[in-house]
Write a protein that holds these residues in place. Structure first.
Motif, mmCIF file in Angstrom:
data_model
loop_
_atom_site.group_PDB
_atom_site.id
_atom_site.type_symbol
_atom_site.label_atom_id
_atom_site.label_comp_id
_atom_site.label_asym_id
_atom_site.label_seq_id
_atom_site.Cartn_x
_atom_site.Cartn_y
_atom_site.Cartn_z
ATOM 1 N N LEU A 287 0.709 -1.021 -0.075
ATOM 2 C CA LEU A 287 -0.009 -0.100 0.012
ATOM 3 C C LEU A 287 0.910 1.225 -0.006
ATOM 4 N N ILE B 44 -0.667 5.030 -0.454
ATOM 5 C CA ILE B 44 -1.568 5.038 0.516
ATOM 6 C C ILE B 44 -0.917 4.629 1.899
ATOM 7 N N ALA C 299 -5.029 3.213 6.335
ATOM 8 C CA ALA C 299 -6.269 3.092 5.424
ATOM 9 C C ALA C 299 -6.316 1.529 5.274
ATOM 10 N N MET D 172 -7.237 9.258 8.163
ATOM 11 C CA MET D 172 -6.764 8.948 6.884
ATOM 12 C C MET D 172 -6.854 10.374 6.184
ATOM 13 N N THR E 257 -5.361 12.304 0.591
ATOM 14 C CA THR E 257 -5.149 11.410 -0.504
ATOM 15 C C THR E 257 -5.316 9.869 -0.236
ATOM 16 N N ASP E 258 -5.240 9.475 1.073
ATOM 17 C CA ASP E 258 -5.570 8.034 1.428
ATOM 18 C C ASP E 258 -7.042 7.871 0.809
ATOM 19 N N LEU F 47 -7.340 7.841 -2.869
ATOM 20 C CA LEU F 47 -6.688 6.638 -3.781
ATOM 21 C C LEU F 47 -7.199 5.348 -3.426
ATOM 22 N N SER F 48 -7.440 5.093 -2.101
ATOM 23 C CA SER F 48 -8.186 3.787 -1.528
ATOM 24 C C SER F 48 -9.677 3.864 -2.194
ATOM 25 N N VAL G 293 -4.648 3.908 -9.532
ATOM 26 C CA VAL G 293 -4.082 4.475 -8.407
ATOM 27 C C VAL G 293 -2.764 5.178 -8.763
ATOM 28 N N ASN H 247 -2.092 9.039 -8.159
ATOM 29 C CA ASN H 247 -1.008 9.428 -7.045
ATOM 30 C C ASN H 247 0.299 10.423 -7.619
#
Lengths: 143, 142
Positions: free
Chosen positions: A50, A55, A59, A87, A90-91, A94-95, A134, A138
């Motif tokens: 991750l 991430i 997360a 979180m 960004t977390d 992205l998740s 992702v 990112n």
């Protein structure tokens, strides 16, 4: 025009039985998995890949729940976890993108395999697409 | 002790699984019959003809548009119930599986993901775009 009701009924029954078998087996496995040490091991295992995706480990639980349970069944854990854990923006983004492409991988794959799909292609292409999406996202977010 | 616990888990999993199965069967069963009858009277073919040019991009027959619409708005079980009576090939089933695996149950899941903090329209657009893109690519590569 003759409608063959018997044909419809037997088909519907056959499909229902097949789906029920998959659902019951999966529910038993989840039930055992939920409270086992495996859950924590999985959390540690998933942390490293991750991080490579951008991430953070905050997360981890969200990702494991989403990947295995799916978004609808896992919603209780997902919402609870997102409120409790810290979180970052960004977390979350992205998740959410990863999980929206690739989630409930066991259940989704099995029920399509049950009616004749190629499970390996399904699983591999979803994982690959989620990783690509992702990675691109990112990069753009970090610019 | 441990064995007893596991046994307890198996029993509760069995009963929970049975309840979930019944809930799902409550709409897959009638939906299968409904779609099978629509198919027998030729209604699916009519809808399919309208979507056929777009569906061809992903190597799918027009009829499968009904399956995709069912999956996008309801869920995968409903889509499978709608797909089973159509008797598609393995390649077509796998392409539909890929498209729907990425984008399904859009109303409910988007509502949940926006409660987690993601923007709803962004999630839906990404999923639909990636889904159709993936379907088209798989059709070309297979």
């Amino acid at each position: 025009m003759v409608i063959d009701i018997f044909h419809s009924l037997t088909g519907a029954l056959y499909l229902t039985l097949k789906l029920s078998a998959i659902i019951i087996v999966l529910t038993i496995v989840y039930e055992i998995y939920e409270n086992s040490k495996l859950y924590r091991t999985a959390k540690q295992l998933i942390g490293v890949p991750l991080k490579k995706l951008g991430i953070s480990s905050n997360a981890s639980i969200t990702m494991i729940t989403g990947l295995l349970l799916g978004i609808a069944y896992g919603s209780a854990i997902l919402i609870k976890d997102s409120m409790e854990s810290k979180m970052s923006y960004t977390d979350i983004i992205l998740s959410a993108v990863f999980l929206s492409i690739c989630h409930a991988v066991i259940e989704d794959t099995l029920i399509f395999v049950a009616i004749g799909a190629n499970g390996f292609i399904l699983l591999a292409s979803r994982t690959a697409l989620a990783l690509i999406a992702v990675t691109i996202l990112n990069r753009t977010l970090n610019k | 002790m441990q064995i007893q616990k596991t046994f307890e888990k198996i029993r509760s999993g069995l009963s929970k699984g049975a309840v979930i199965s019944l809930k799902i069967a409550a709409y897959t069963f009638p939906l299968y019959i409904f779609v099978d009858i629509l198919n027998q009277i030729g209604f699916i073919t009519k809808i399919g003809r309208f979507f056929a040019p777009f569906m061809r991009l992903m190597g799918l027959p027009g009829d499968a548009s009904v399956v995709l619409l069912t999956g996008f708005s309801i869920n995968l079980y409903a889509a499978i119930a709608a797909m089973a009576p159509l008797h598609l090939t393995i390649k077509q089933i796998t392409i539909i599986g890929l498209i729907l695996g990425i984008a399904h149950n859009l109303f409910i899941e988007t509502a949940i993901l926006s409660r987690v903090g993601a923007k709803g329209y962004f999630v839906v657009l990404t999923r639909l775009f990636v889904a159709f893109f993936a379907g088209g690519m798989l059709n070309l590569l297979w």
